[in-house]
Scaffold this motif. Structure first.
Motif, short mmCIF file in Angstrom:
data_model
loop_
_atom_site.label_atom_id
_atom_site.label_comp_id
_atom_site.label_asym_id
_atom_site.label_seq_id
_atom_site.Cartn_x
_atom_site.Cartn_y
_atom_site.Cartn_z
N CYS A 54 0.87 -1.18 0.00
CA CYS A 54 0.00 0.00 0.00
C CYS A 54 0.90 1.23 0.00
CB CYS A 54 -0.96 -0.04 1.19
SG CYS A 54 -0.15 -0.03 2.78
N LEU A 55 0.29 2.39 0.03
CA LEU A 55 1.05 3.63 -0.10
C LEU A 55 2.17 3.71 0.96
CD1 LEU A 55 1.06 6.19 -1.79
CD2 LEU A 55 -0.48 7.23 -0.11
N ARG A 56 1.82 3.43 2.21
CA ARG A 56 2.80 3.58 3.29
C ARG A 56 3.75 2.40 3.36
NH1 ARG A 56 2.82 2.04 8.72
NH2 ARG A 56 0.75 1.15 8.54
N LEU A 57 3.26 1.20 3.02
CA LEU A 57 4.08 -0.01 3.10
C LEU A 57 4.10 -0.63 1.71
CD1 LEU A 57 2.31 -1.35 6.32
CD2 LEU A 57 4.61 -0.38 6.26
N PRO A 58 5.03 -0.17 0.86
CA PRO A 58 4.90 -0.48 -0.57
C PRO A 58 5.24 -1.91 -0.98
CG PRO A 58 6.79 0.95 -0.17
CD PRO A 58 6.11 0.80 1.14
N THR A 59 5.82 -2.72 -0.11
CA THR A 59 6.08 -4.10 -0.53
C THR A 59 5.43 -5.08 0.43
OG1 THR A 59 8.08 -4.45 0.78
CG2 THR A 59 8.39 -3.41 -1.38
N MET A 60 5.28 -6.32 -0.04
CA MET A 60 4.71 -7.38 0.78
C MET A 60 5.58 -7.58 2.04
SD MET A 60 4.23 -11.28 -0.55
CE MET A 60 5.91 -11.33 -1.19
N THR A 61 6.89 -7.49 1.84
CA THR A 61 7.81 -7.66 2.96
C THR A 61 7.54 -6.59 4.03
OG1 THR A 61 9.37 -8.25 1.24
CG2 THR A 61 10.25 -8.11 3.46
N ASP A 62 7.30 -5.34 3.58
CA ASP A 62 7.03 -4.26 4.54
C ASP A 62 5.77 -4.56 5.35
OD1 ASP A 62 9.17 -2.74 3.63
OD2 ASP A 62 7.96 -1.79 2.07
N ILE A 63 4.75 -5.08 4.65
CA ILE A 63 3.47 -5.36 5.33
C ILE A 63 3.66 -6.48 6.35
CG2 ILE A 63 1.12 -6.23 5.02
CD1 ILE A 63 1.02 -4.70 2.38
N VAL A 64 4.33 -7.55 5.94
CA VAL A 64 4.50 -8.69 6.85
C VAL A 64 5.36 -8.28 8.06
CG1 VAL A 64 5.27 -11.07 7.09
CG2 VAL A 64 4.21 -10.33 4.97
N LYS A 65 6.37 -7.46 7.81
CA LYS A 65 7.22 -7.02 8.93
C LYS A 65 6.40 -6.21 9.93
CE LYS A 65 11.77 -6.99 6.77
NZ LYS A 65 12.83 -6.19 6.13
N GLU A 66 5.53 -5.34 9.40
CA GLU A 66 4.69 -4.56 10.31
C GLU A 66 3.78 -5.49 11.12
OE1 GLU A 66 3.76 -0.80 10.11
OE2 GLU A 66 1.59 -0.87 10.42
N LEU A 67 3.23 -6.50 10.45
CA LEU A 67 2.35 -7.45 11.14
C LEU A 67 3.12 -8.20 12.24
CD1 LEU A 67 0.38 -8.83 8.10
CD2 LEU A 67 -0.63 -7.72 10.09
N GLN A 68 4.35 -8.57 11.93
CA GLN A 68 5.13 -9.30 12.95
C GLN A 68 5.38 -8.42 14.17
OE1 GLN A 68 8.37 -10.55 10.41
NE2 GLN A 68 7.57 -12.63 10.24
N MET A 69 5.62 -7.12 13.93
CA MET A 69 5.81 -6.23 15.07
C MET A 69 4.51 -6.10 15.87
SD MET A 69 8.88 -5.65 15.39
CE MET A 69 9.07 -4.38 16.63
N LEU A 70 3.38 -6.30 15.17
CA LEU A 70 2.08 -6.31 15.88
C LEU A 70 1.80 -7.73 16.37
CD1 LEU A 70 0.06 -4.10 13.38
CD2 LEU A 70 0.91 -3.42 15.61
N TYR A 71 2.83 -8.43 16.75
CA TYR A 71 2.71 -9.81 17.25
C TYR A 71 2.06 -10.72 16.21
CZ TYR A 71 3.96 -7.62 21.61
OH TYR A 71 4.62 -6.93 22.58
N ARG A 72 2.51 -10.57 14.97
CA ARG A 72 1.98 -11.32 13.84
C ARG A 72 0.50 -11.67 14.00
NH1 ARG A 72 3.89 -17.09 11.81
NH2 ARG A 72 2.91 -17.60 13.76
N SER A 73 -0.28 -10.63 14.09
CA SER A 73 -1.70 -10.88 13.97
C SER A 73 -1.87 -11.11 12.49
CB SER A 73 -2.48 -9.67 14.42
OG SER A 73 -1.90 -9.20 15.60
N GLU A 74 -1.56 -12.32 12.01
CA GLU A 74 -1.49 -12.53 10.58
C GLU A 74 -2.76 -12.05 9.91
OE1 GLU A 74 -2.59 -14.86 12.88
OE2 GLU A 74 -1.26 -16.46 12.24
#
Lengths: 431, 428
Positions: A54-74
């Motif tokens: 998405c605009l703020r998290l432009p790659t899949m890797t960025d999104i998954v990393k953010e989710l992991q920091m949110l305790y991978r609420s996959e």
């Protein structure tokens, strides 16, 4: 534990199910559109393309990393159907604040779901071509790979045969041709259309500050001036005048038999209990007729079960058998249904199915997603019925009620996936 | 019988009691206030245990492949002619069973009548009844189960990978056996296996839900009297970490090639807690180096070399250990080259303080979530921890104390090219 349902915007429903039994919350946001050939592939592609960036998290890797920091609420993306409605959406299980040092992961996950939809990554005003093309290729591969799983392939082929010309024959994914025809421009246009016209169902089970949750959802998912589409009317599958027999050869060892029936039963709270009890006696209880007789007594198969589509009024009985046993198995399955029609159901069969059904319904409350799906399937009803209430309706159902349900079944299609890899040396040992 | 011990974890707000029953059965009672309760009893008898001796026998005897799974199917039949499922139906319990490489487990879940259901479960598991006729009937059913598995390309490619890694370890053999091997099974084979492995001292029971220890013990007293402990020894096969074959290729009706690249690991500690720690390292290697947040995944996915089916499968147990990746791909050999190159250059560099911390959080979260389900609690407690000799809550301490350097060290020793195999299912 009935849901608190509230329309928080045009076509936007927020459903909160308060429960403190779990260490996680469960949130799912679903976008509902009528099932149509022109849009099936677009709906199937959207969540996976949006999850690429998405605009703020432009790659899949960025999104998954953010989710992991949110305790991978996959963040699972789902595409499903409900009668003649197709939906797609996102689901997540954020940890409750007591396990995250006080961070409100739930709010951040909802916010990310909204961001994926409303602030997508655009290039030259359209969804990034690389992502669209990549996900088209992946989805087309998945459609081609459907043939790898023979059991579900044989069920789907039977459903397709039964629903020729009907919305039910449209695959959830769209066809390969429809997928390949999608352009970034068309998908971007479709995204705007979904944001403006889809009916949005937000479901949250767990522990919440309900006012704050409602405010978050309004802020994140409600747009002014939306024009939500009408609910898709469901057209049930009509009975066939003559049974449609379809056989396809494939180089596999086991044959797969799918018997497709129609039923005139419609999913209403009144008949839901007796229809489910019929299914229990036939297929899903521990002493079900298909298990006890077709498998245990006749030793014809490892699995044999009935899969209903309550919305479309169909029931497919599916089994994996020795190819040479096709006719025997077909007769055996039909005999079991005929027996129920004639009221040949023992007190033990009925009571065991009743107990299993009630026990199964009550344990719906032990799984957040199961609770959500229980009530989601009732959104067309006038109010919700809890598993406990429906279980109570089971108490008075008799063999003749079950027999009346069975009497509505009409054989429509016999689909047989004929395995041709027979006659290998090991079969001689087996004979 | 010794005194019950209570094991607590404050962070989770959970606790369970454990006691060894006089029959030798380890009994765990895990209170949980959900609607349904769940009972699981399991034995250390899996598909790998195909050569063993019982009591004071001198010689090891080998039984036909698939016998543990066959026995699992047969224990729900009873001398009184009434199927165990029929008995469970009266209490409204939902019952099932499964066999893995290492264990066979029997389970039931119910919302009422917990203790009568537990009693049915225990009586079934400890009252074998095998006849020529009921064995023959089961051969027909299991043959169809095996056929179903043989037509499943994902199964085929995964077993192919294990055949590629192992020369003699029986983890290379299909859990259900083959149609010819199960035809050799007789009532005598089954009785011998039951006597050897279904001794309570080789088993563990967990009741999770609205359960009281005293009531559970009372049921155990009724069902488990007069069974004497008997030692059983399975023959273990040790192999070095060199893969048996470099390639295993099969042809099936698939839309494009499916591959499973396996890595054999021979470094297995006899200490169960060390093995838990190393399993956590495998979890972290998988998450950091191969899953969606890794640059490796992103580059392969964006290059169209892998699909979202890309996943890892690994097991680290007392009798075997391997790590593998699975996907469908148009170019198996190119994928293998990329895997080999990455594993030698870049893989350990991916394990940074930042990636380690992110993935450790995710692991912590999955573990906490598992305590929302009676089924997950019982299965984890018995199958993954108790029967392996480890303690469930200790997992959180391992997750807390593990370091990035330890994970790097495990990865360095694991990924050596001689340990690799690739299994491929090619389209016809």
């Amino acid at each position: 534990m009935l849901p608190i349902r509230k329309m928080i915007g045009d076509g936007v429903a927020l459903n909160i199910i308060p429960t403190d039994k779990f260490k996680t919350n469960c949130i799912t946001v679903r976008f509902l559109c009528p099932m149509a050939e022109e849009t099936a592939a677009l709906n199937a592609l959207l969540p996976s393309v949006l999850k690429r960036g998405c605009l703020r998290l432009p790659t899949m890797t960025d999104i998954v990393k953010e989710l992991q920091m949110l305790y991978r609420s996959e963040l699972q993306s789902t595409v499903g159907r409900f009668g003649d409605t197709q939906y797609f959406g996102f689901t997540s299980y954020p940890l409750r604040a007591s396990y995250t040092e006080g961070t409100n992961v739930t709010e951040q996950i909802l916010s990310l779901m909204s961001e994926l939809m409303n602030k997508p990554l655009l290039e030259n005003g359209v969804l990034k071509a690389e992502y669209v093309e990549g996900e088209k290729r992946t989805l087309a591969d998945r459609v081609r790979a459907a043939i790898n799983d023979k059991g579900s392939y044989a069920i789907r082929r039977c459903v397709e045969e039964m629903g020729k010309g009907d919305a039910s024959s449209i695959p959830d994914t769209g066809t390969i041709e429809q997928i390949e025809a999608v352009t970034p421009e068309a998908l971007t246009k479709h995204l705007s259309s979904v944001i403006n016209t889809a009916r949005i169902e937000i479901w949250c089970a767990g522990v919440f500050d309900q006012d704050a949750l409602e405010n978050d959802c309004r802020r994140l998912f409600v747009r002014e001036g939306r024009t939500p589409c009408a609910e898709a009317e469901v057209t049930p599958i009509a009975p066939a005048d003559t049974v449609n027999n379809v056989t396809e050869d494939q180089p596999v060892k086991q044959g797969k038999l799918s018997l497709g029936f129609t039923t005139s039963i419609r999913p209403t709270p009144e008949v839901s209990a007796s229809f489910n009890l019929f299914l229990g006696v036939l297929s899903s209880s521990p002493t079900a007729k298909l298990f006890m007789n077709v498998r245990e007594k006749l030793s014809l198969c490892y699995y044999c079960y009935a899969l209903p589509d309550r919305q479309k009024g169909t029931l497919v009985v599916s089994s994996g058998i020795e190819v040479k046993n096709k006719d025997v198995a077909e007769r055996a399955i039909i005999n079991e249904i005929e027996d129920i029609k004639r009221g040949k159901v023992t007190g033990e069969e009925l009571e065991s199915a009743r107990k299993a059904l009630i026990s199964g319904w009550r344990s719906v409350c032990d799984d957040e997603m199961a609770i959500i799906n229980w009530y989601f399937s009732q959104i067309r009803w006038n109010g919700f019925i809890s598993p406990e209430e429906l279980a109570e309706k089971c108490a008075d159902i008799t063999v003749s009620d079950i027999a009346s349900v069975a009497s509505t079944l009409k054989l429509h299609t016999v689909y047989f996936l004929n395995g041709t890899l027979i006659g290998e040396s090991e079969d001689e040992d087996y004979e | 019988m010794n005194k019950p011990i209570t094991v607590k974890n404050d962070l989770l707000g959970e606790q369970y009691s454990v006691v060894t029953h006089k029959s030798g059965l380890k009994i765990y009672v895990f209170p949980k206030d959900l609607t349904s309760s769940y009972c699981l009893i399991a034995t250390r008898f899996g598909s790998v245990d195909n050569t063993f001796k019982v009591g004071d026998e001198n010689e090891y005897v080998t039984v036909p492949d698939g016998v543990a799974h066959f026995l699992e199917h047969k224990l729900f039949e009873n001398e009184d002619g009434e199927d165990t499922f029929v008995k469970f139906a009266r209490t409204g319990a939902d019952a099932n069973a499964y066999t893995s490489f290492r264990v066979t487990a029997y389970l039931c879940s119910c919302t009422d009548e917990l203790y009568p259901s537990l009693e049915i479960l225990l009586r079934s598991v400890f009252s074998p009844y095998f006849t020529e006729e009921n064995v023959k009937k089961e051969q027909g059913i299991i043959a169809q189960e095996i056929r179903m598995g043989e037509d499943n390309p994902s199964n085929a490619v995964q077993y192919g990978m294990l055949e590629g890694l192992y020369e003699r370890n029986s983890v290379r053999i299909n859990i259900a056996g083959t149609v010819p091997s199960i035809m050799k099974i007789t009532p005598e084979t089954l009785y011998r296996c039951h006597k050897a492995f279904y001794n309570p001292s080789n088993m563990a029971l967990c009741v999770c839900g609205r359960a009281e220890l005293d009531e559970v013990l009372a049921v155990a007293d009724r069902c488990l009297s007069g069974i004497e402990p008997i030692p059983v020894a399975s023959q273990t096969v040790t192999e070095g970490n060199t893969a048996f074959k470099k390639r295993v290729v099969q042809r099936m009706q698939v839309s494009k090639p499916i591959v499973c690249i396996g890595v054999k690991d021979a470094d297995i500690s006899p200490d169960p807690e060390e093995r838990v720690k190393k399993s956590i390292a495998f979890d972290l290697i998988s998450a950091i180096c191969f899953e969606k947040s890794s640059d490796f995944y992103a580059s392969l996915y964006e290059g169209g070399l892998i699909s979202p089916s890309f996943s890892t499968w690994y097991e680290h147990t007392e009798s075997f250990s391997f790590f593998s990746v699975f996907t469908d791909t148009d170019e198996p050999e190119k994928l293998f080259e990329k895997f080999e190159e990455y594993s030698q250059n870049g893989l350990t560099d991916a394990i940074t303080d930042e990636s380690f911390e992110r993935c450790r959080r995710a692991l912590y979260s999955s573990f906490i979530k598992s305590f929302d389900s009676v089924d997950e609690i019982a299965n984890n407690l018995i199958v993954d921890f108790a029967l392996e000799g480890a303690e469930l809550f200790g997992y959180l301490d391992h997750v807390k104390n593990i370091t990035a350097d330890y994970v790097k060290d495990v990865a360095k020793k694991l990924f050596v090219p001689e340990a690799y195999t690739m299994s491929v299912v090619e389209p016809l």
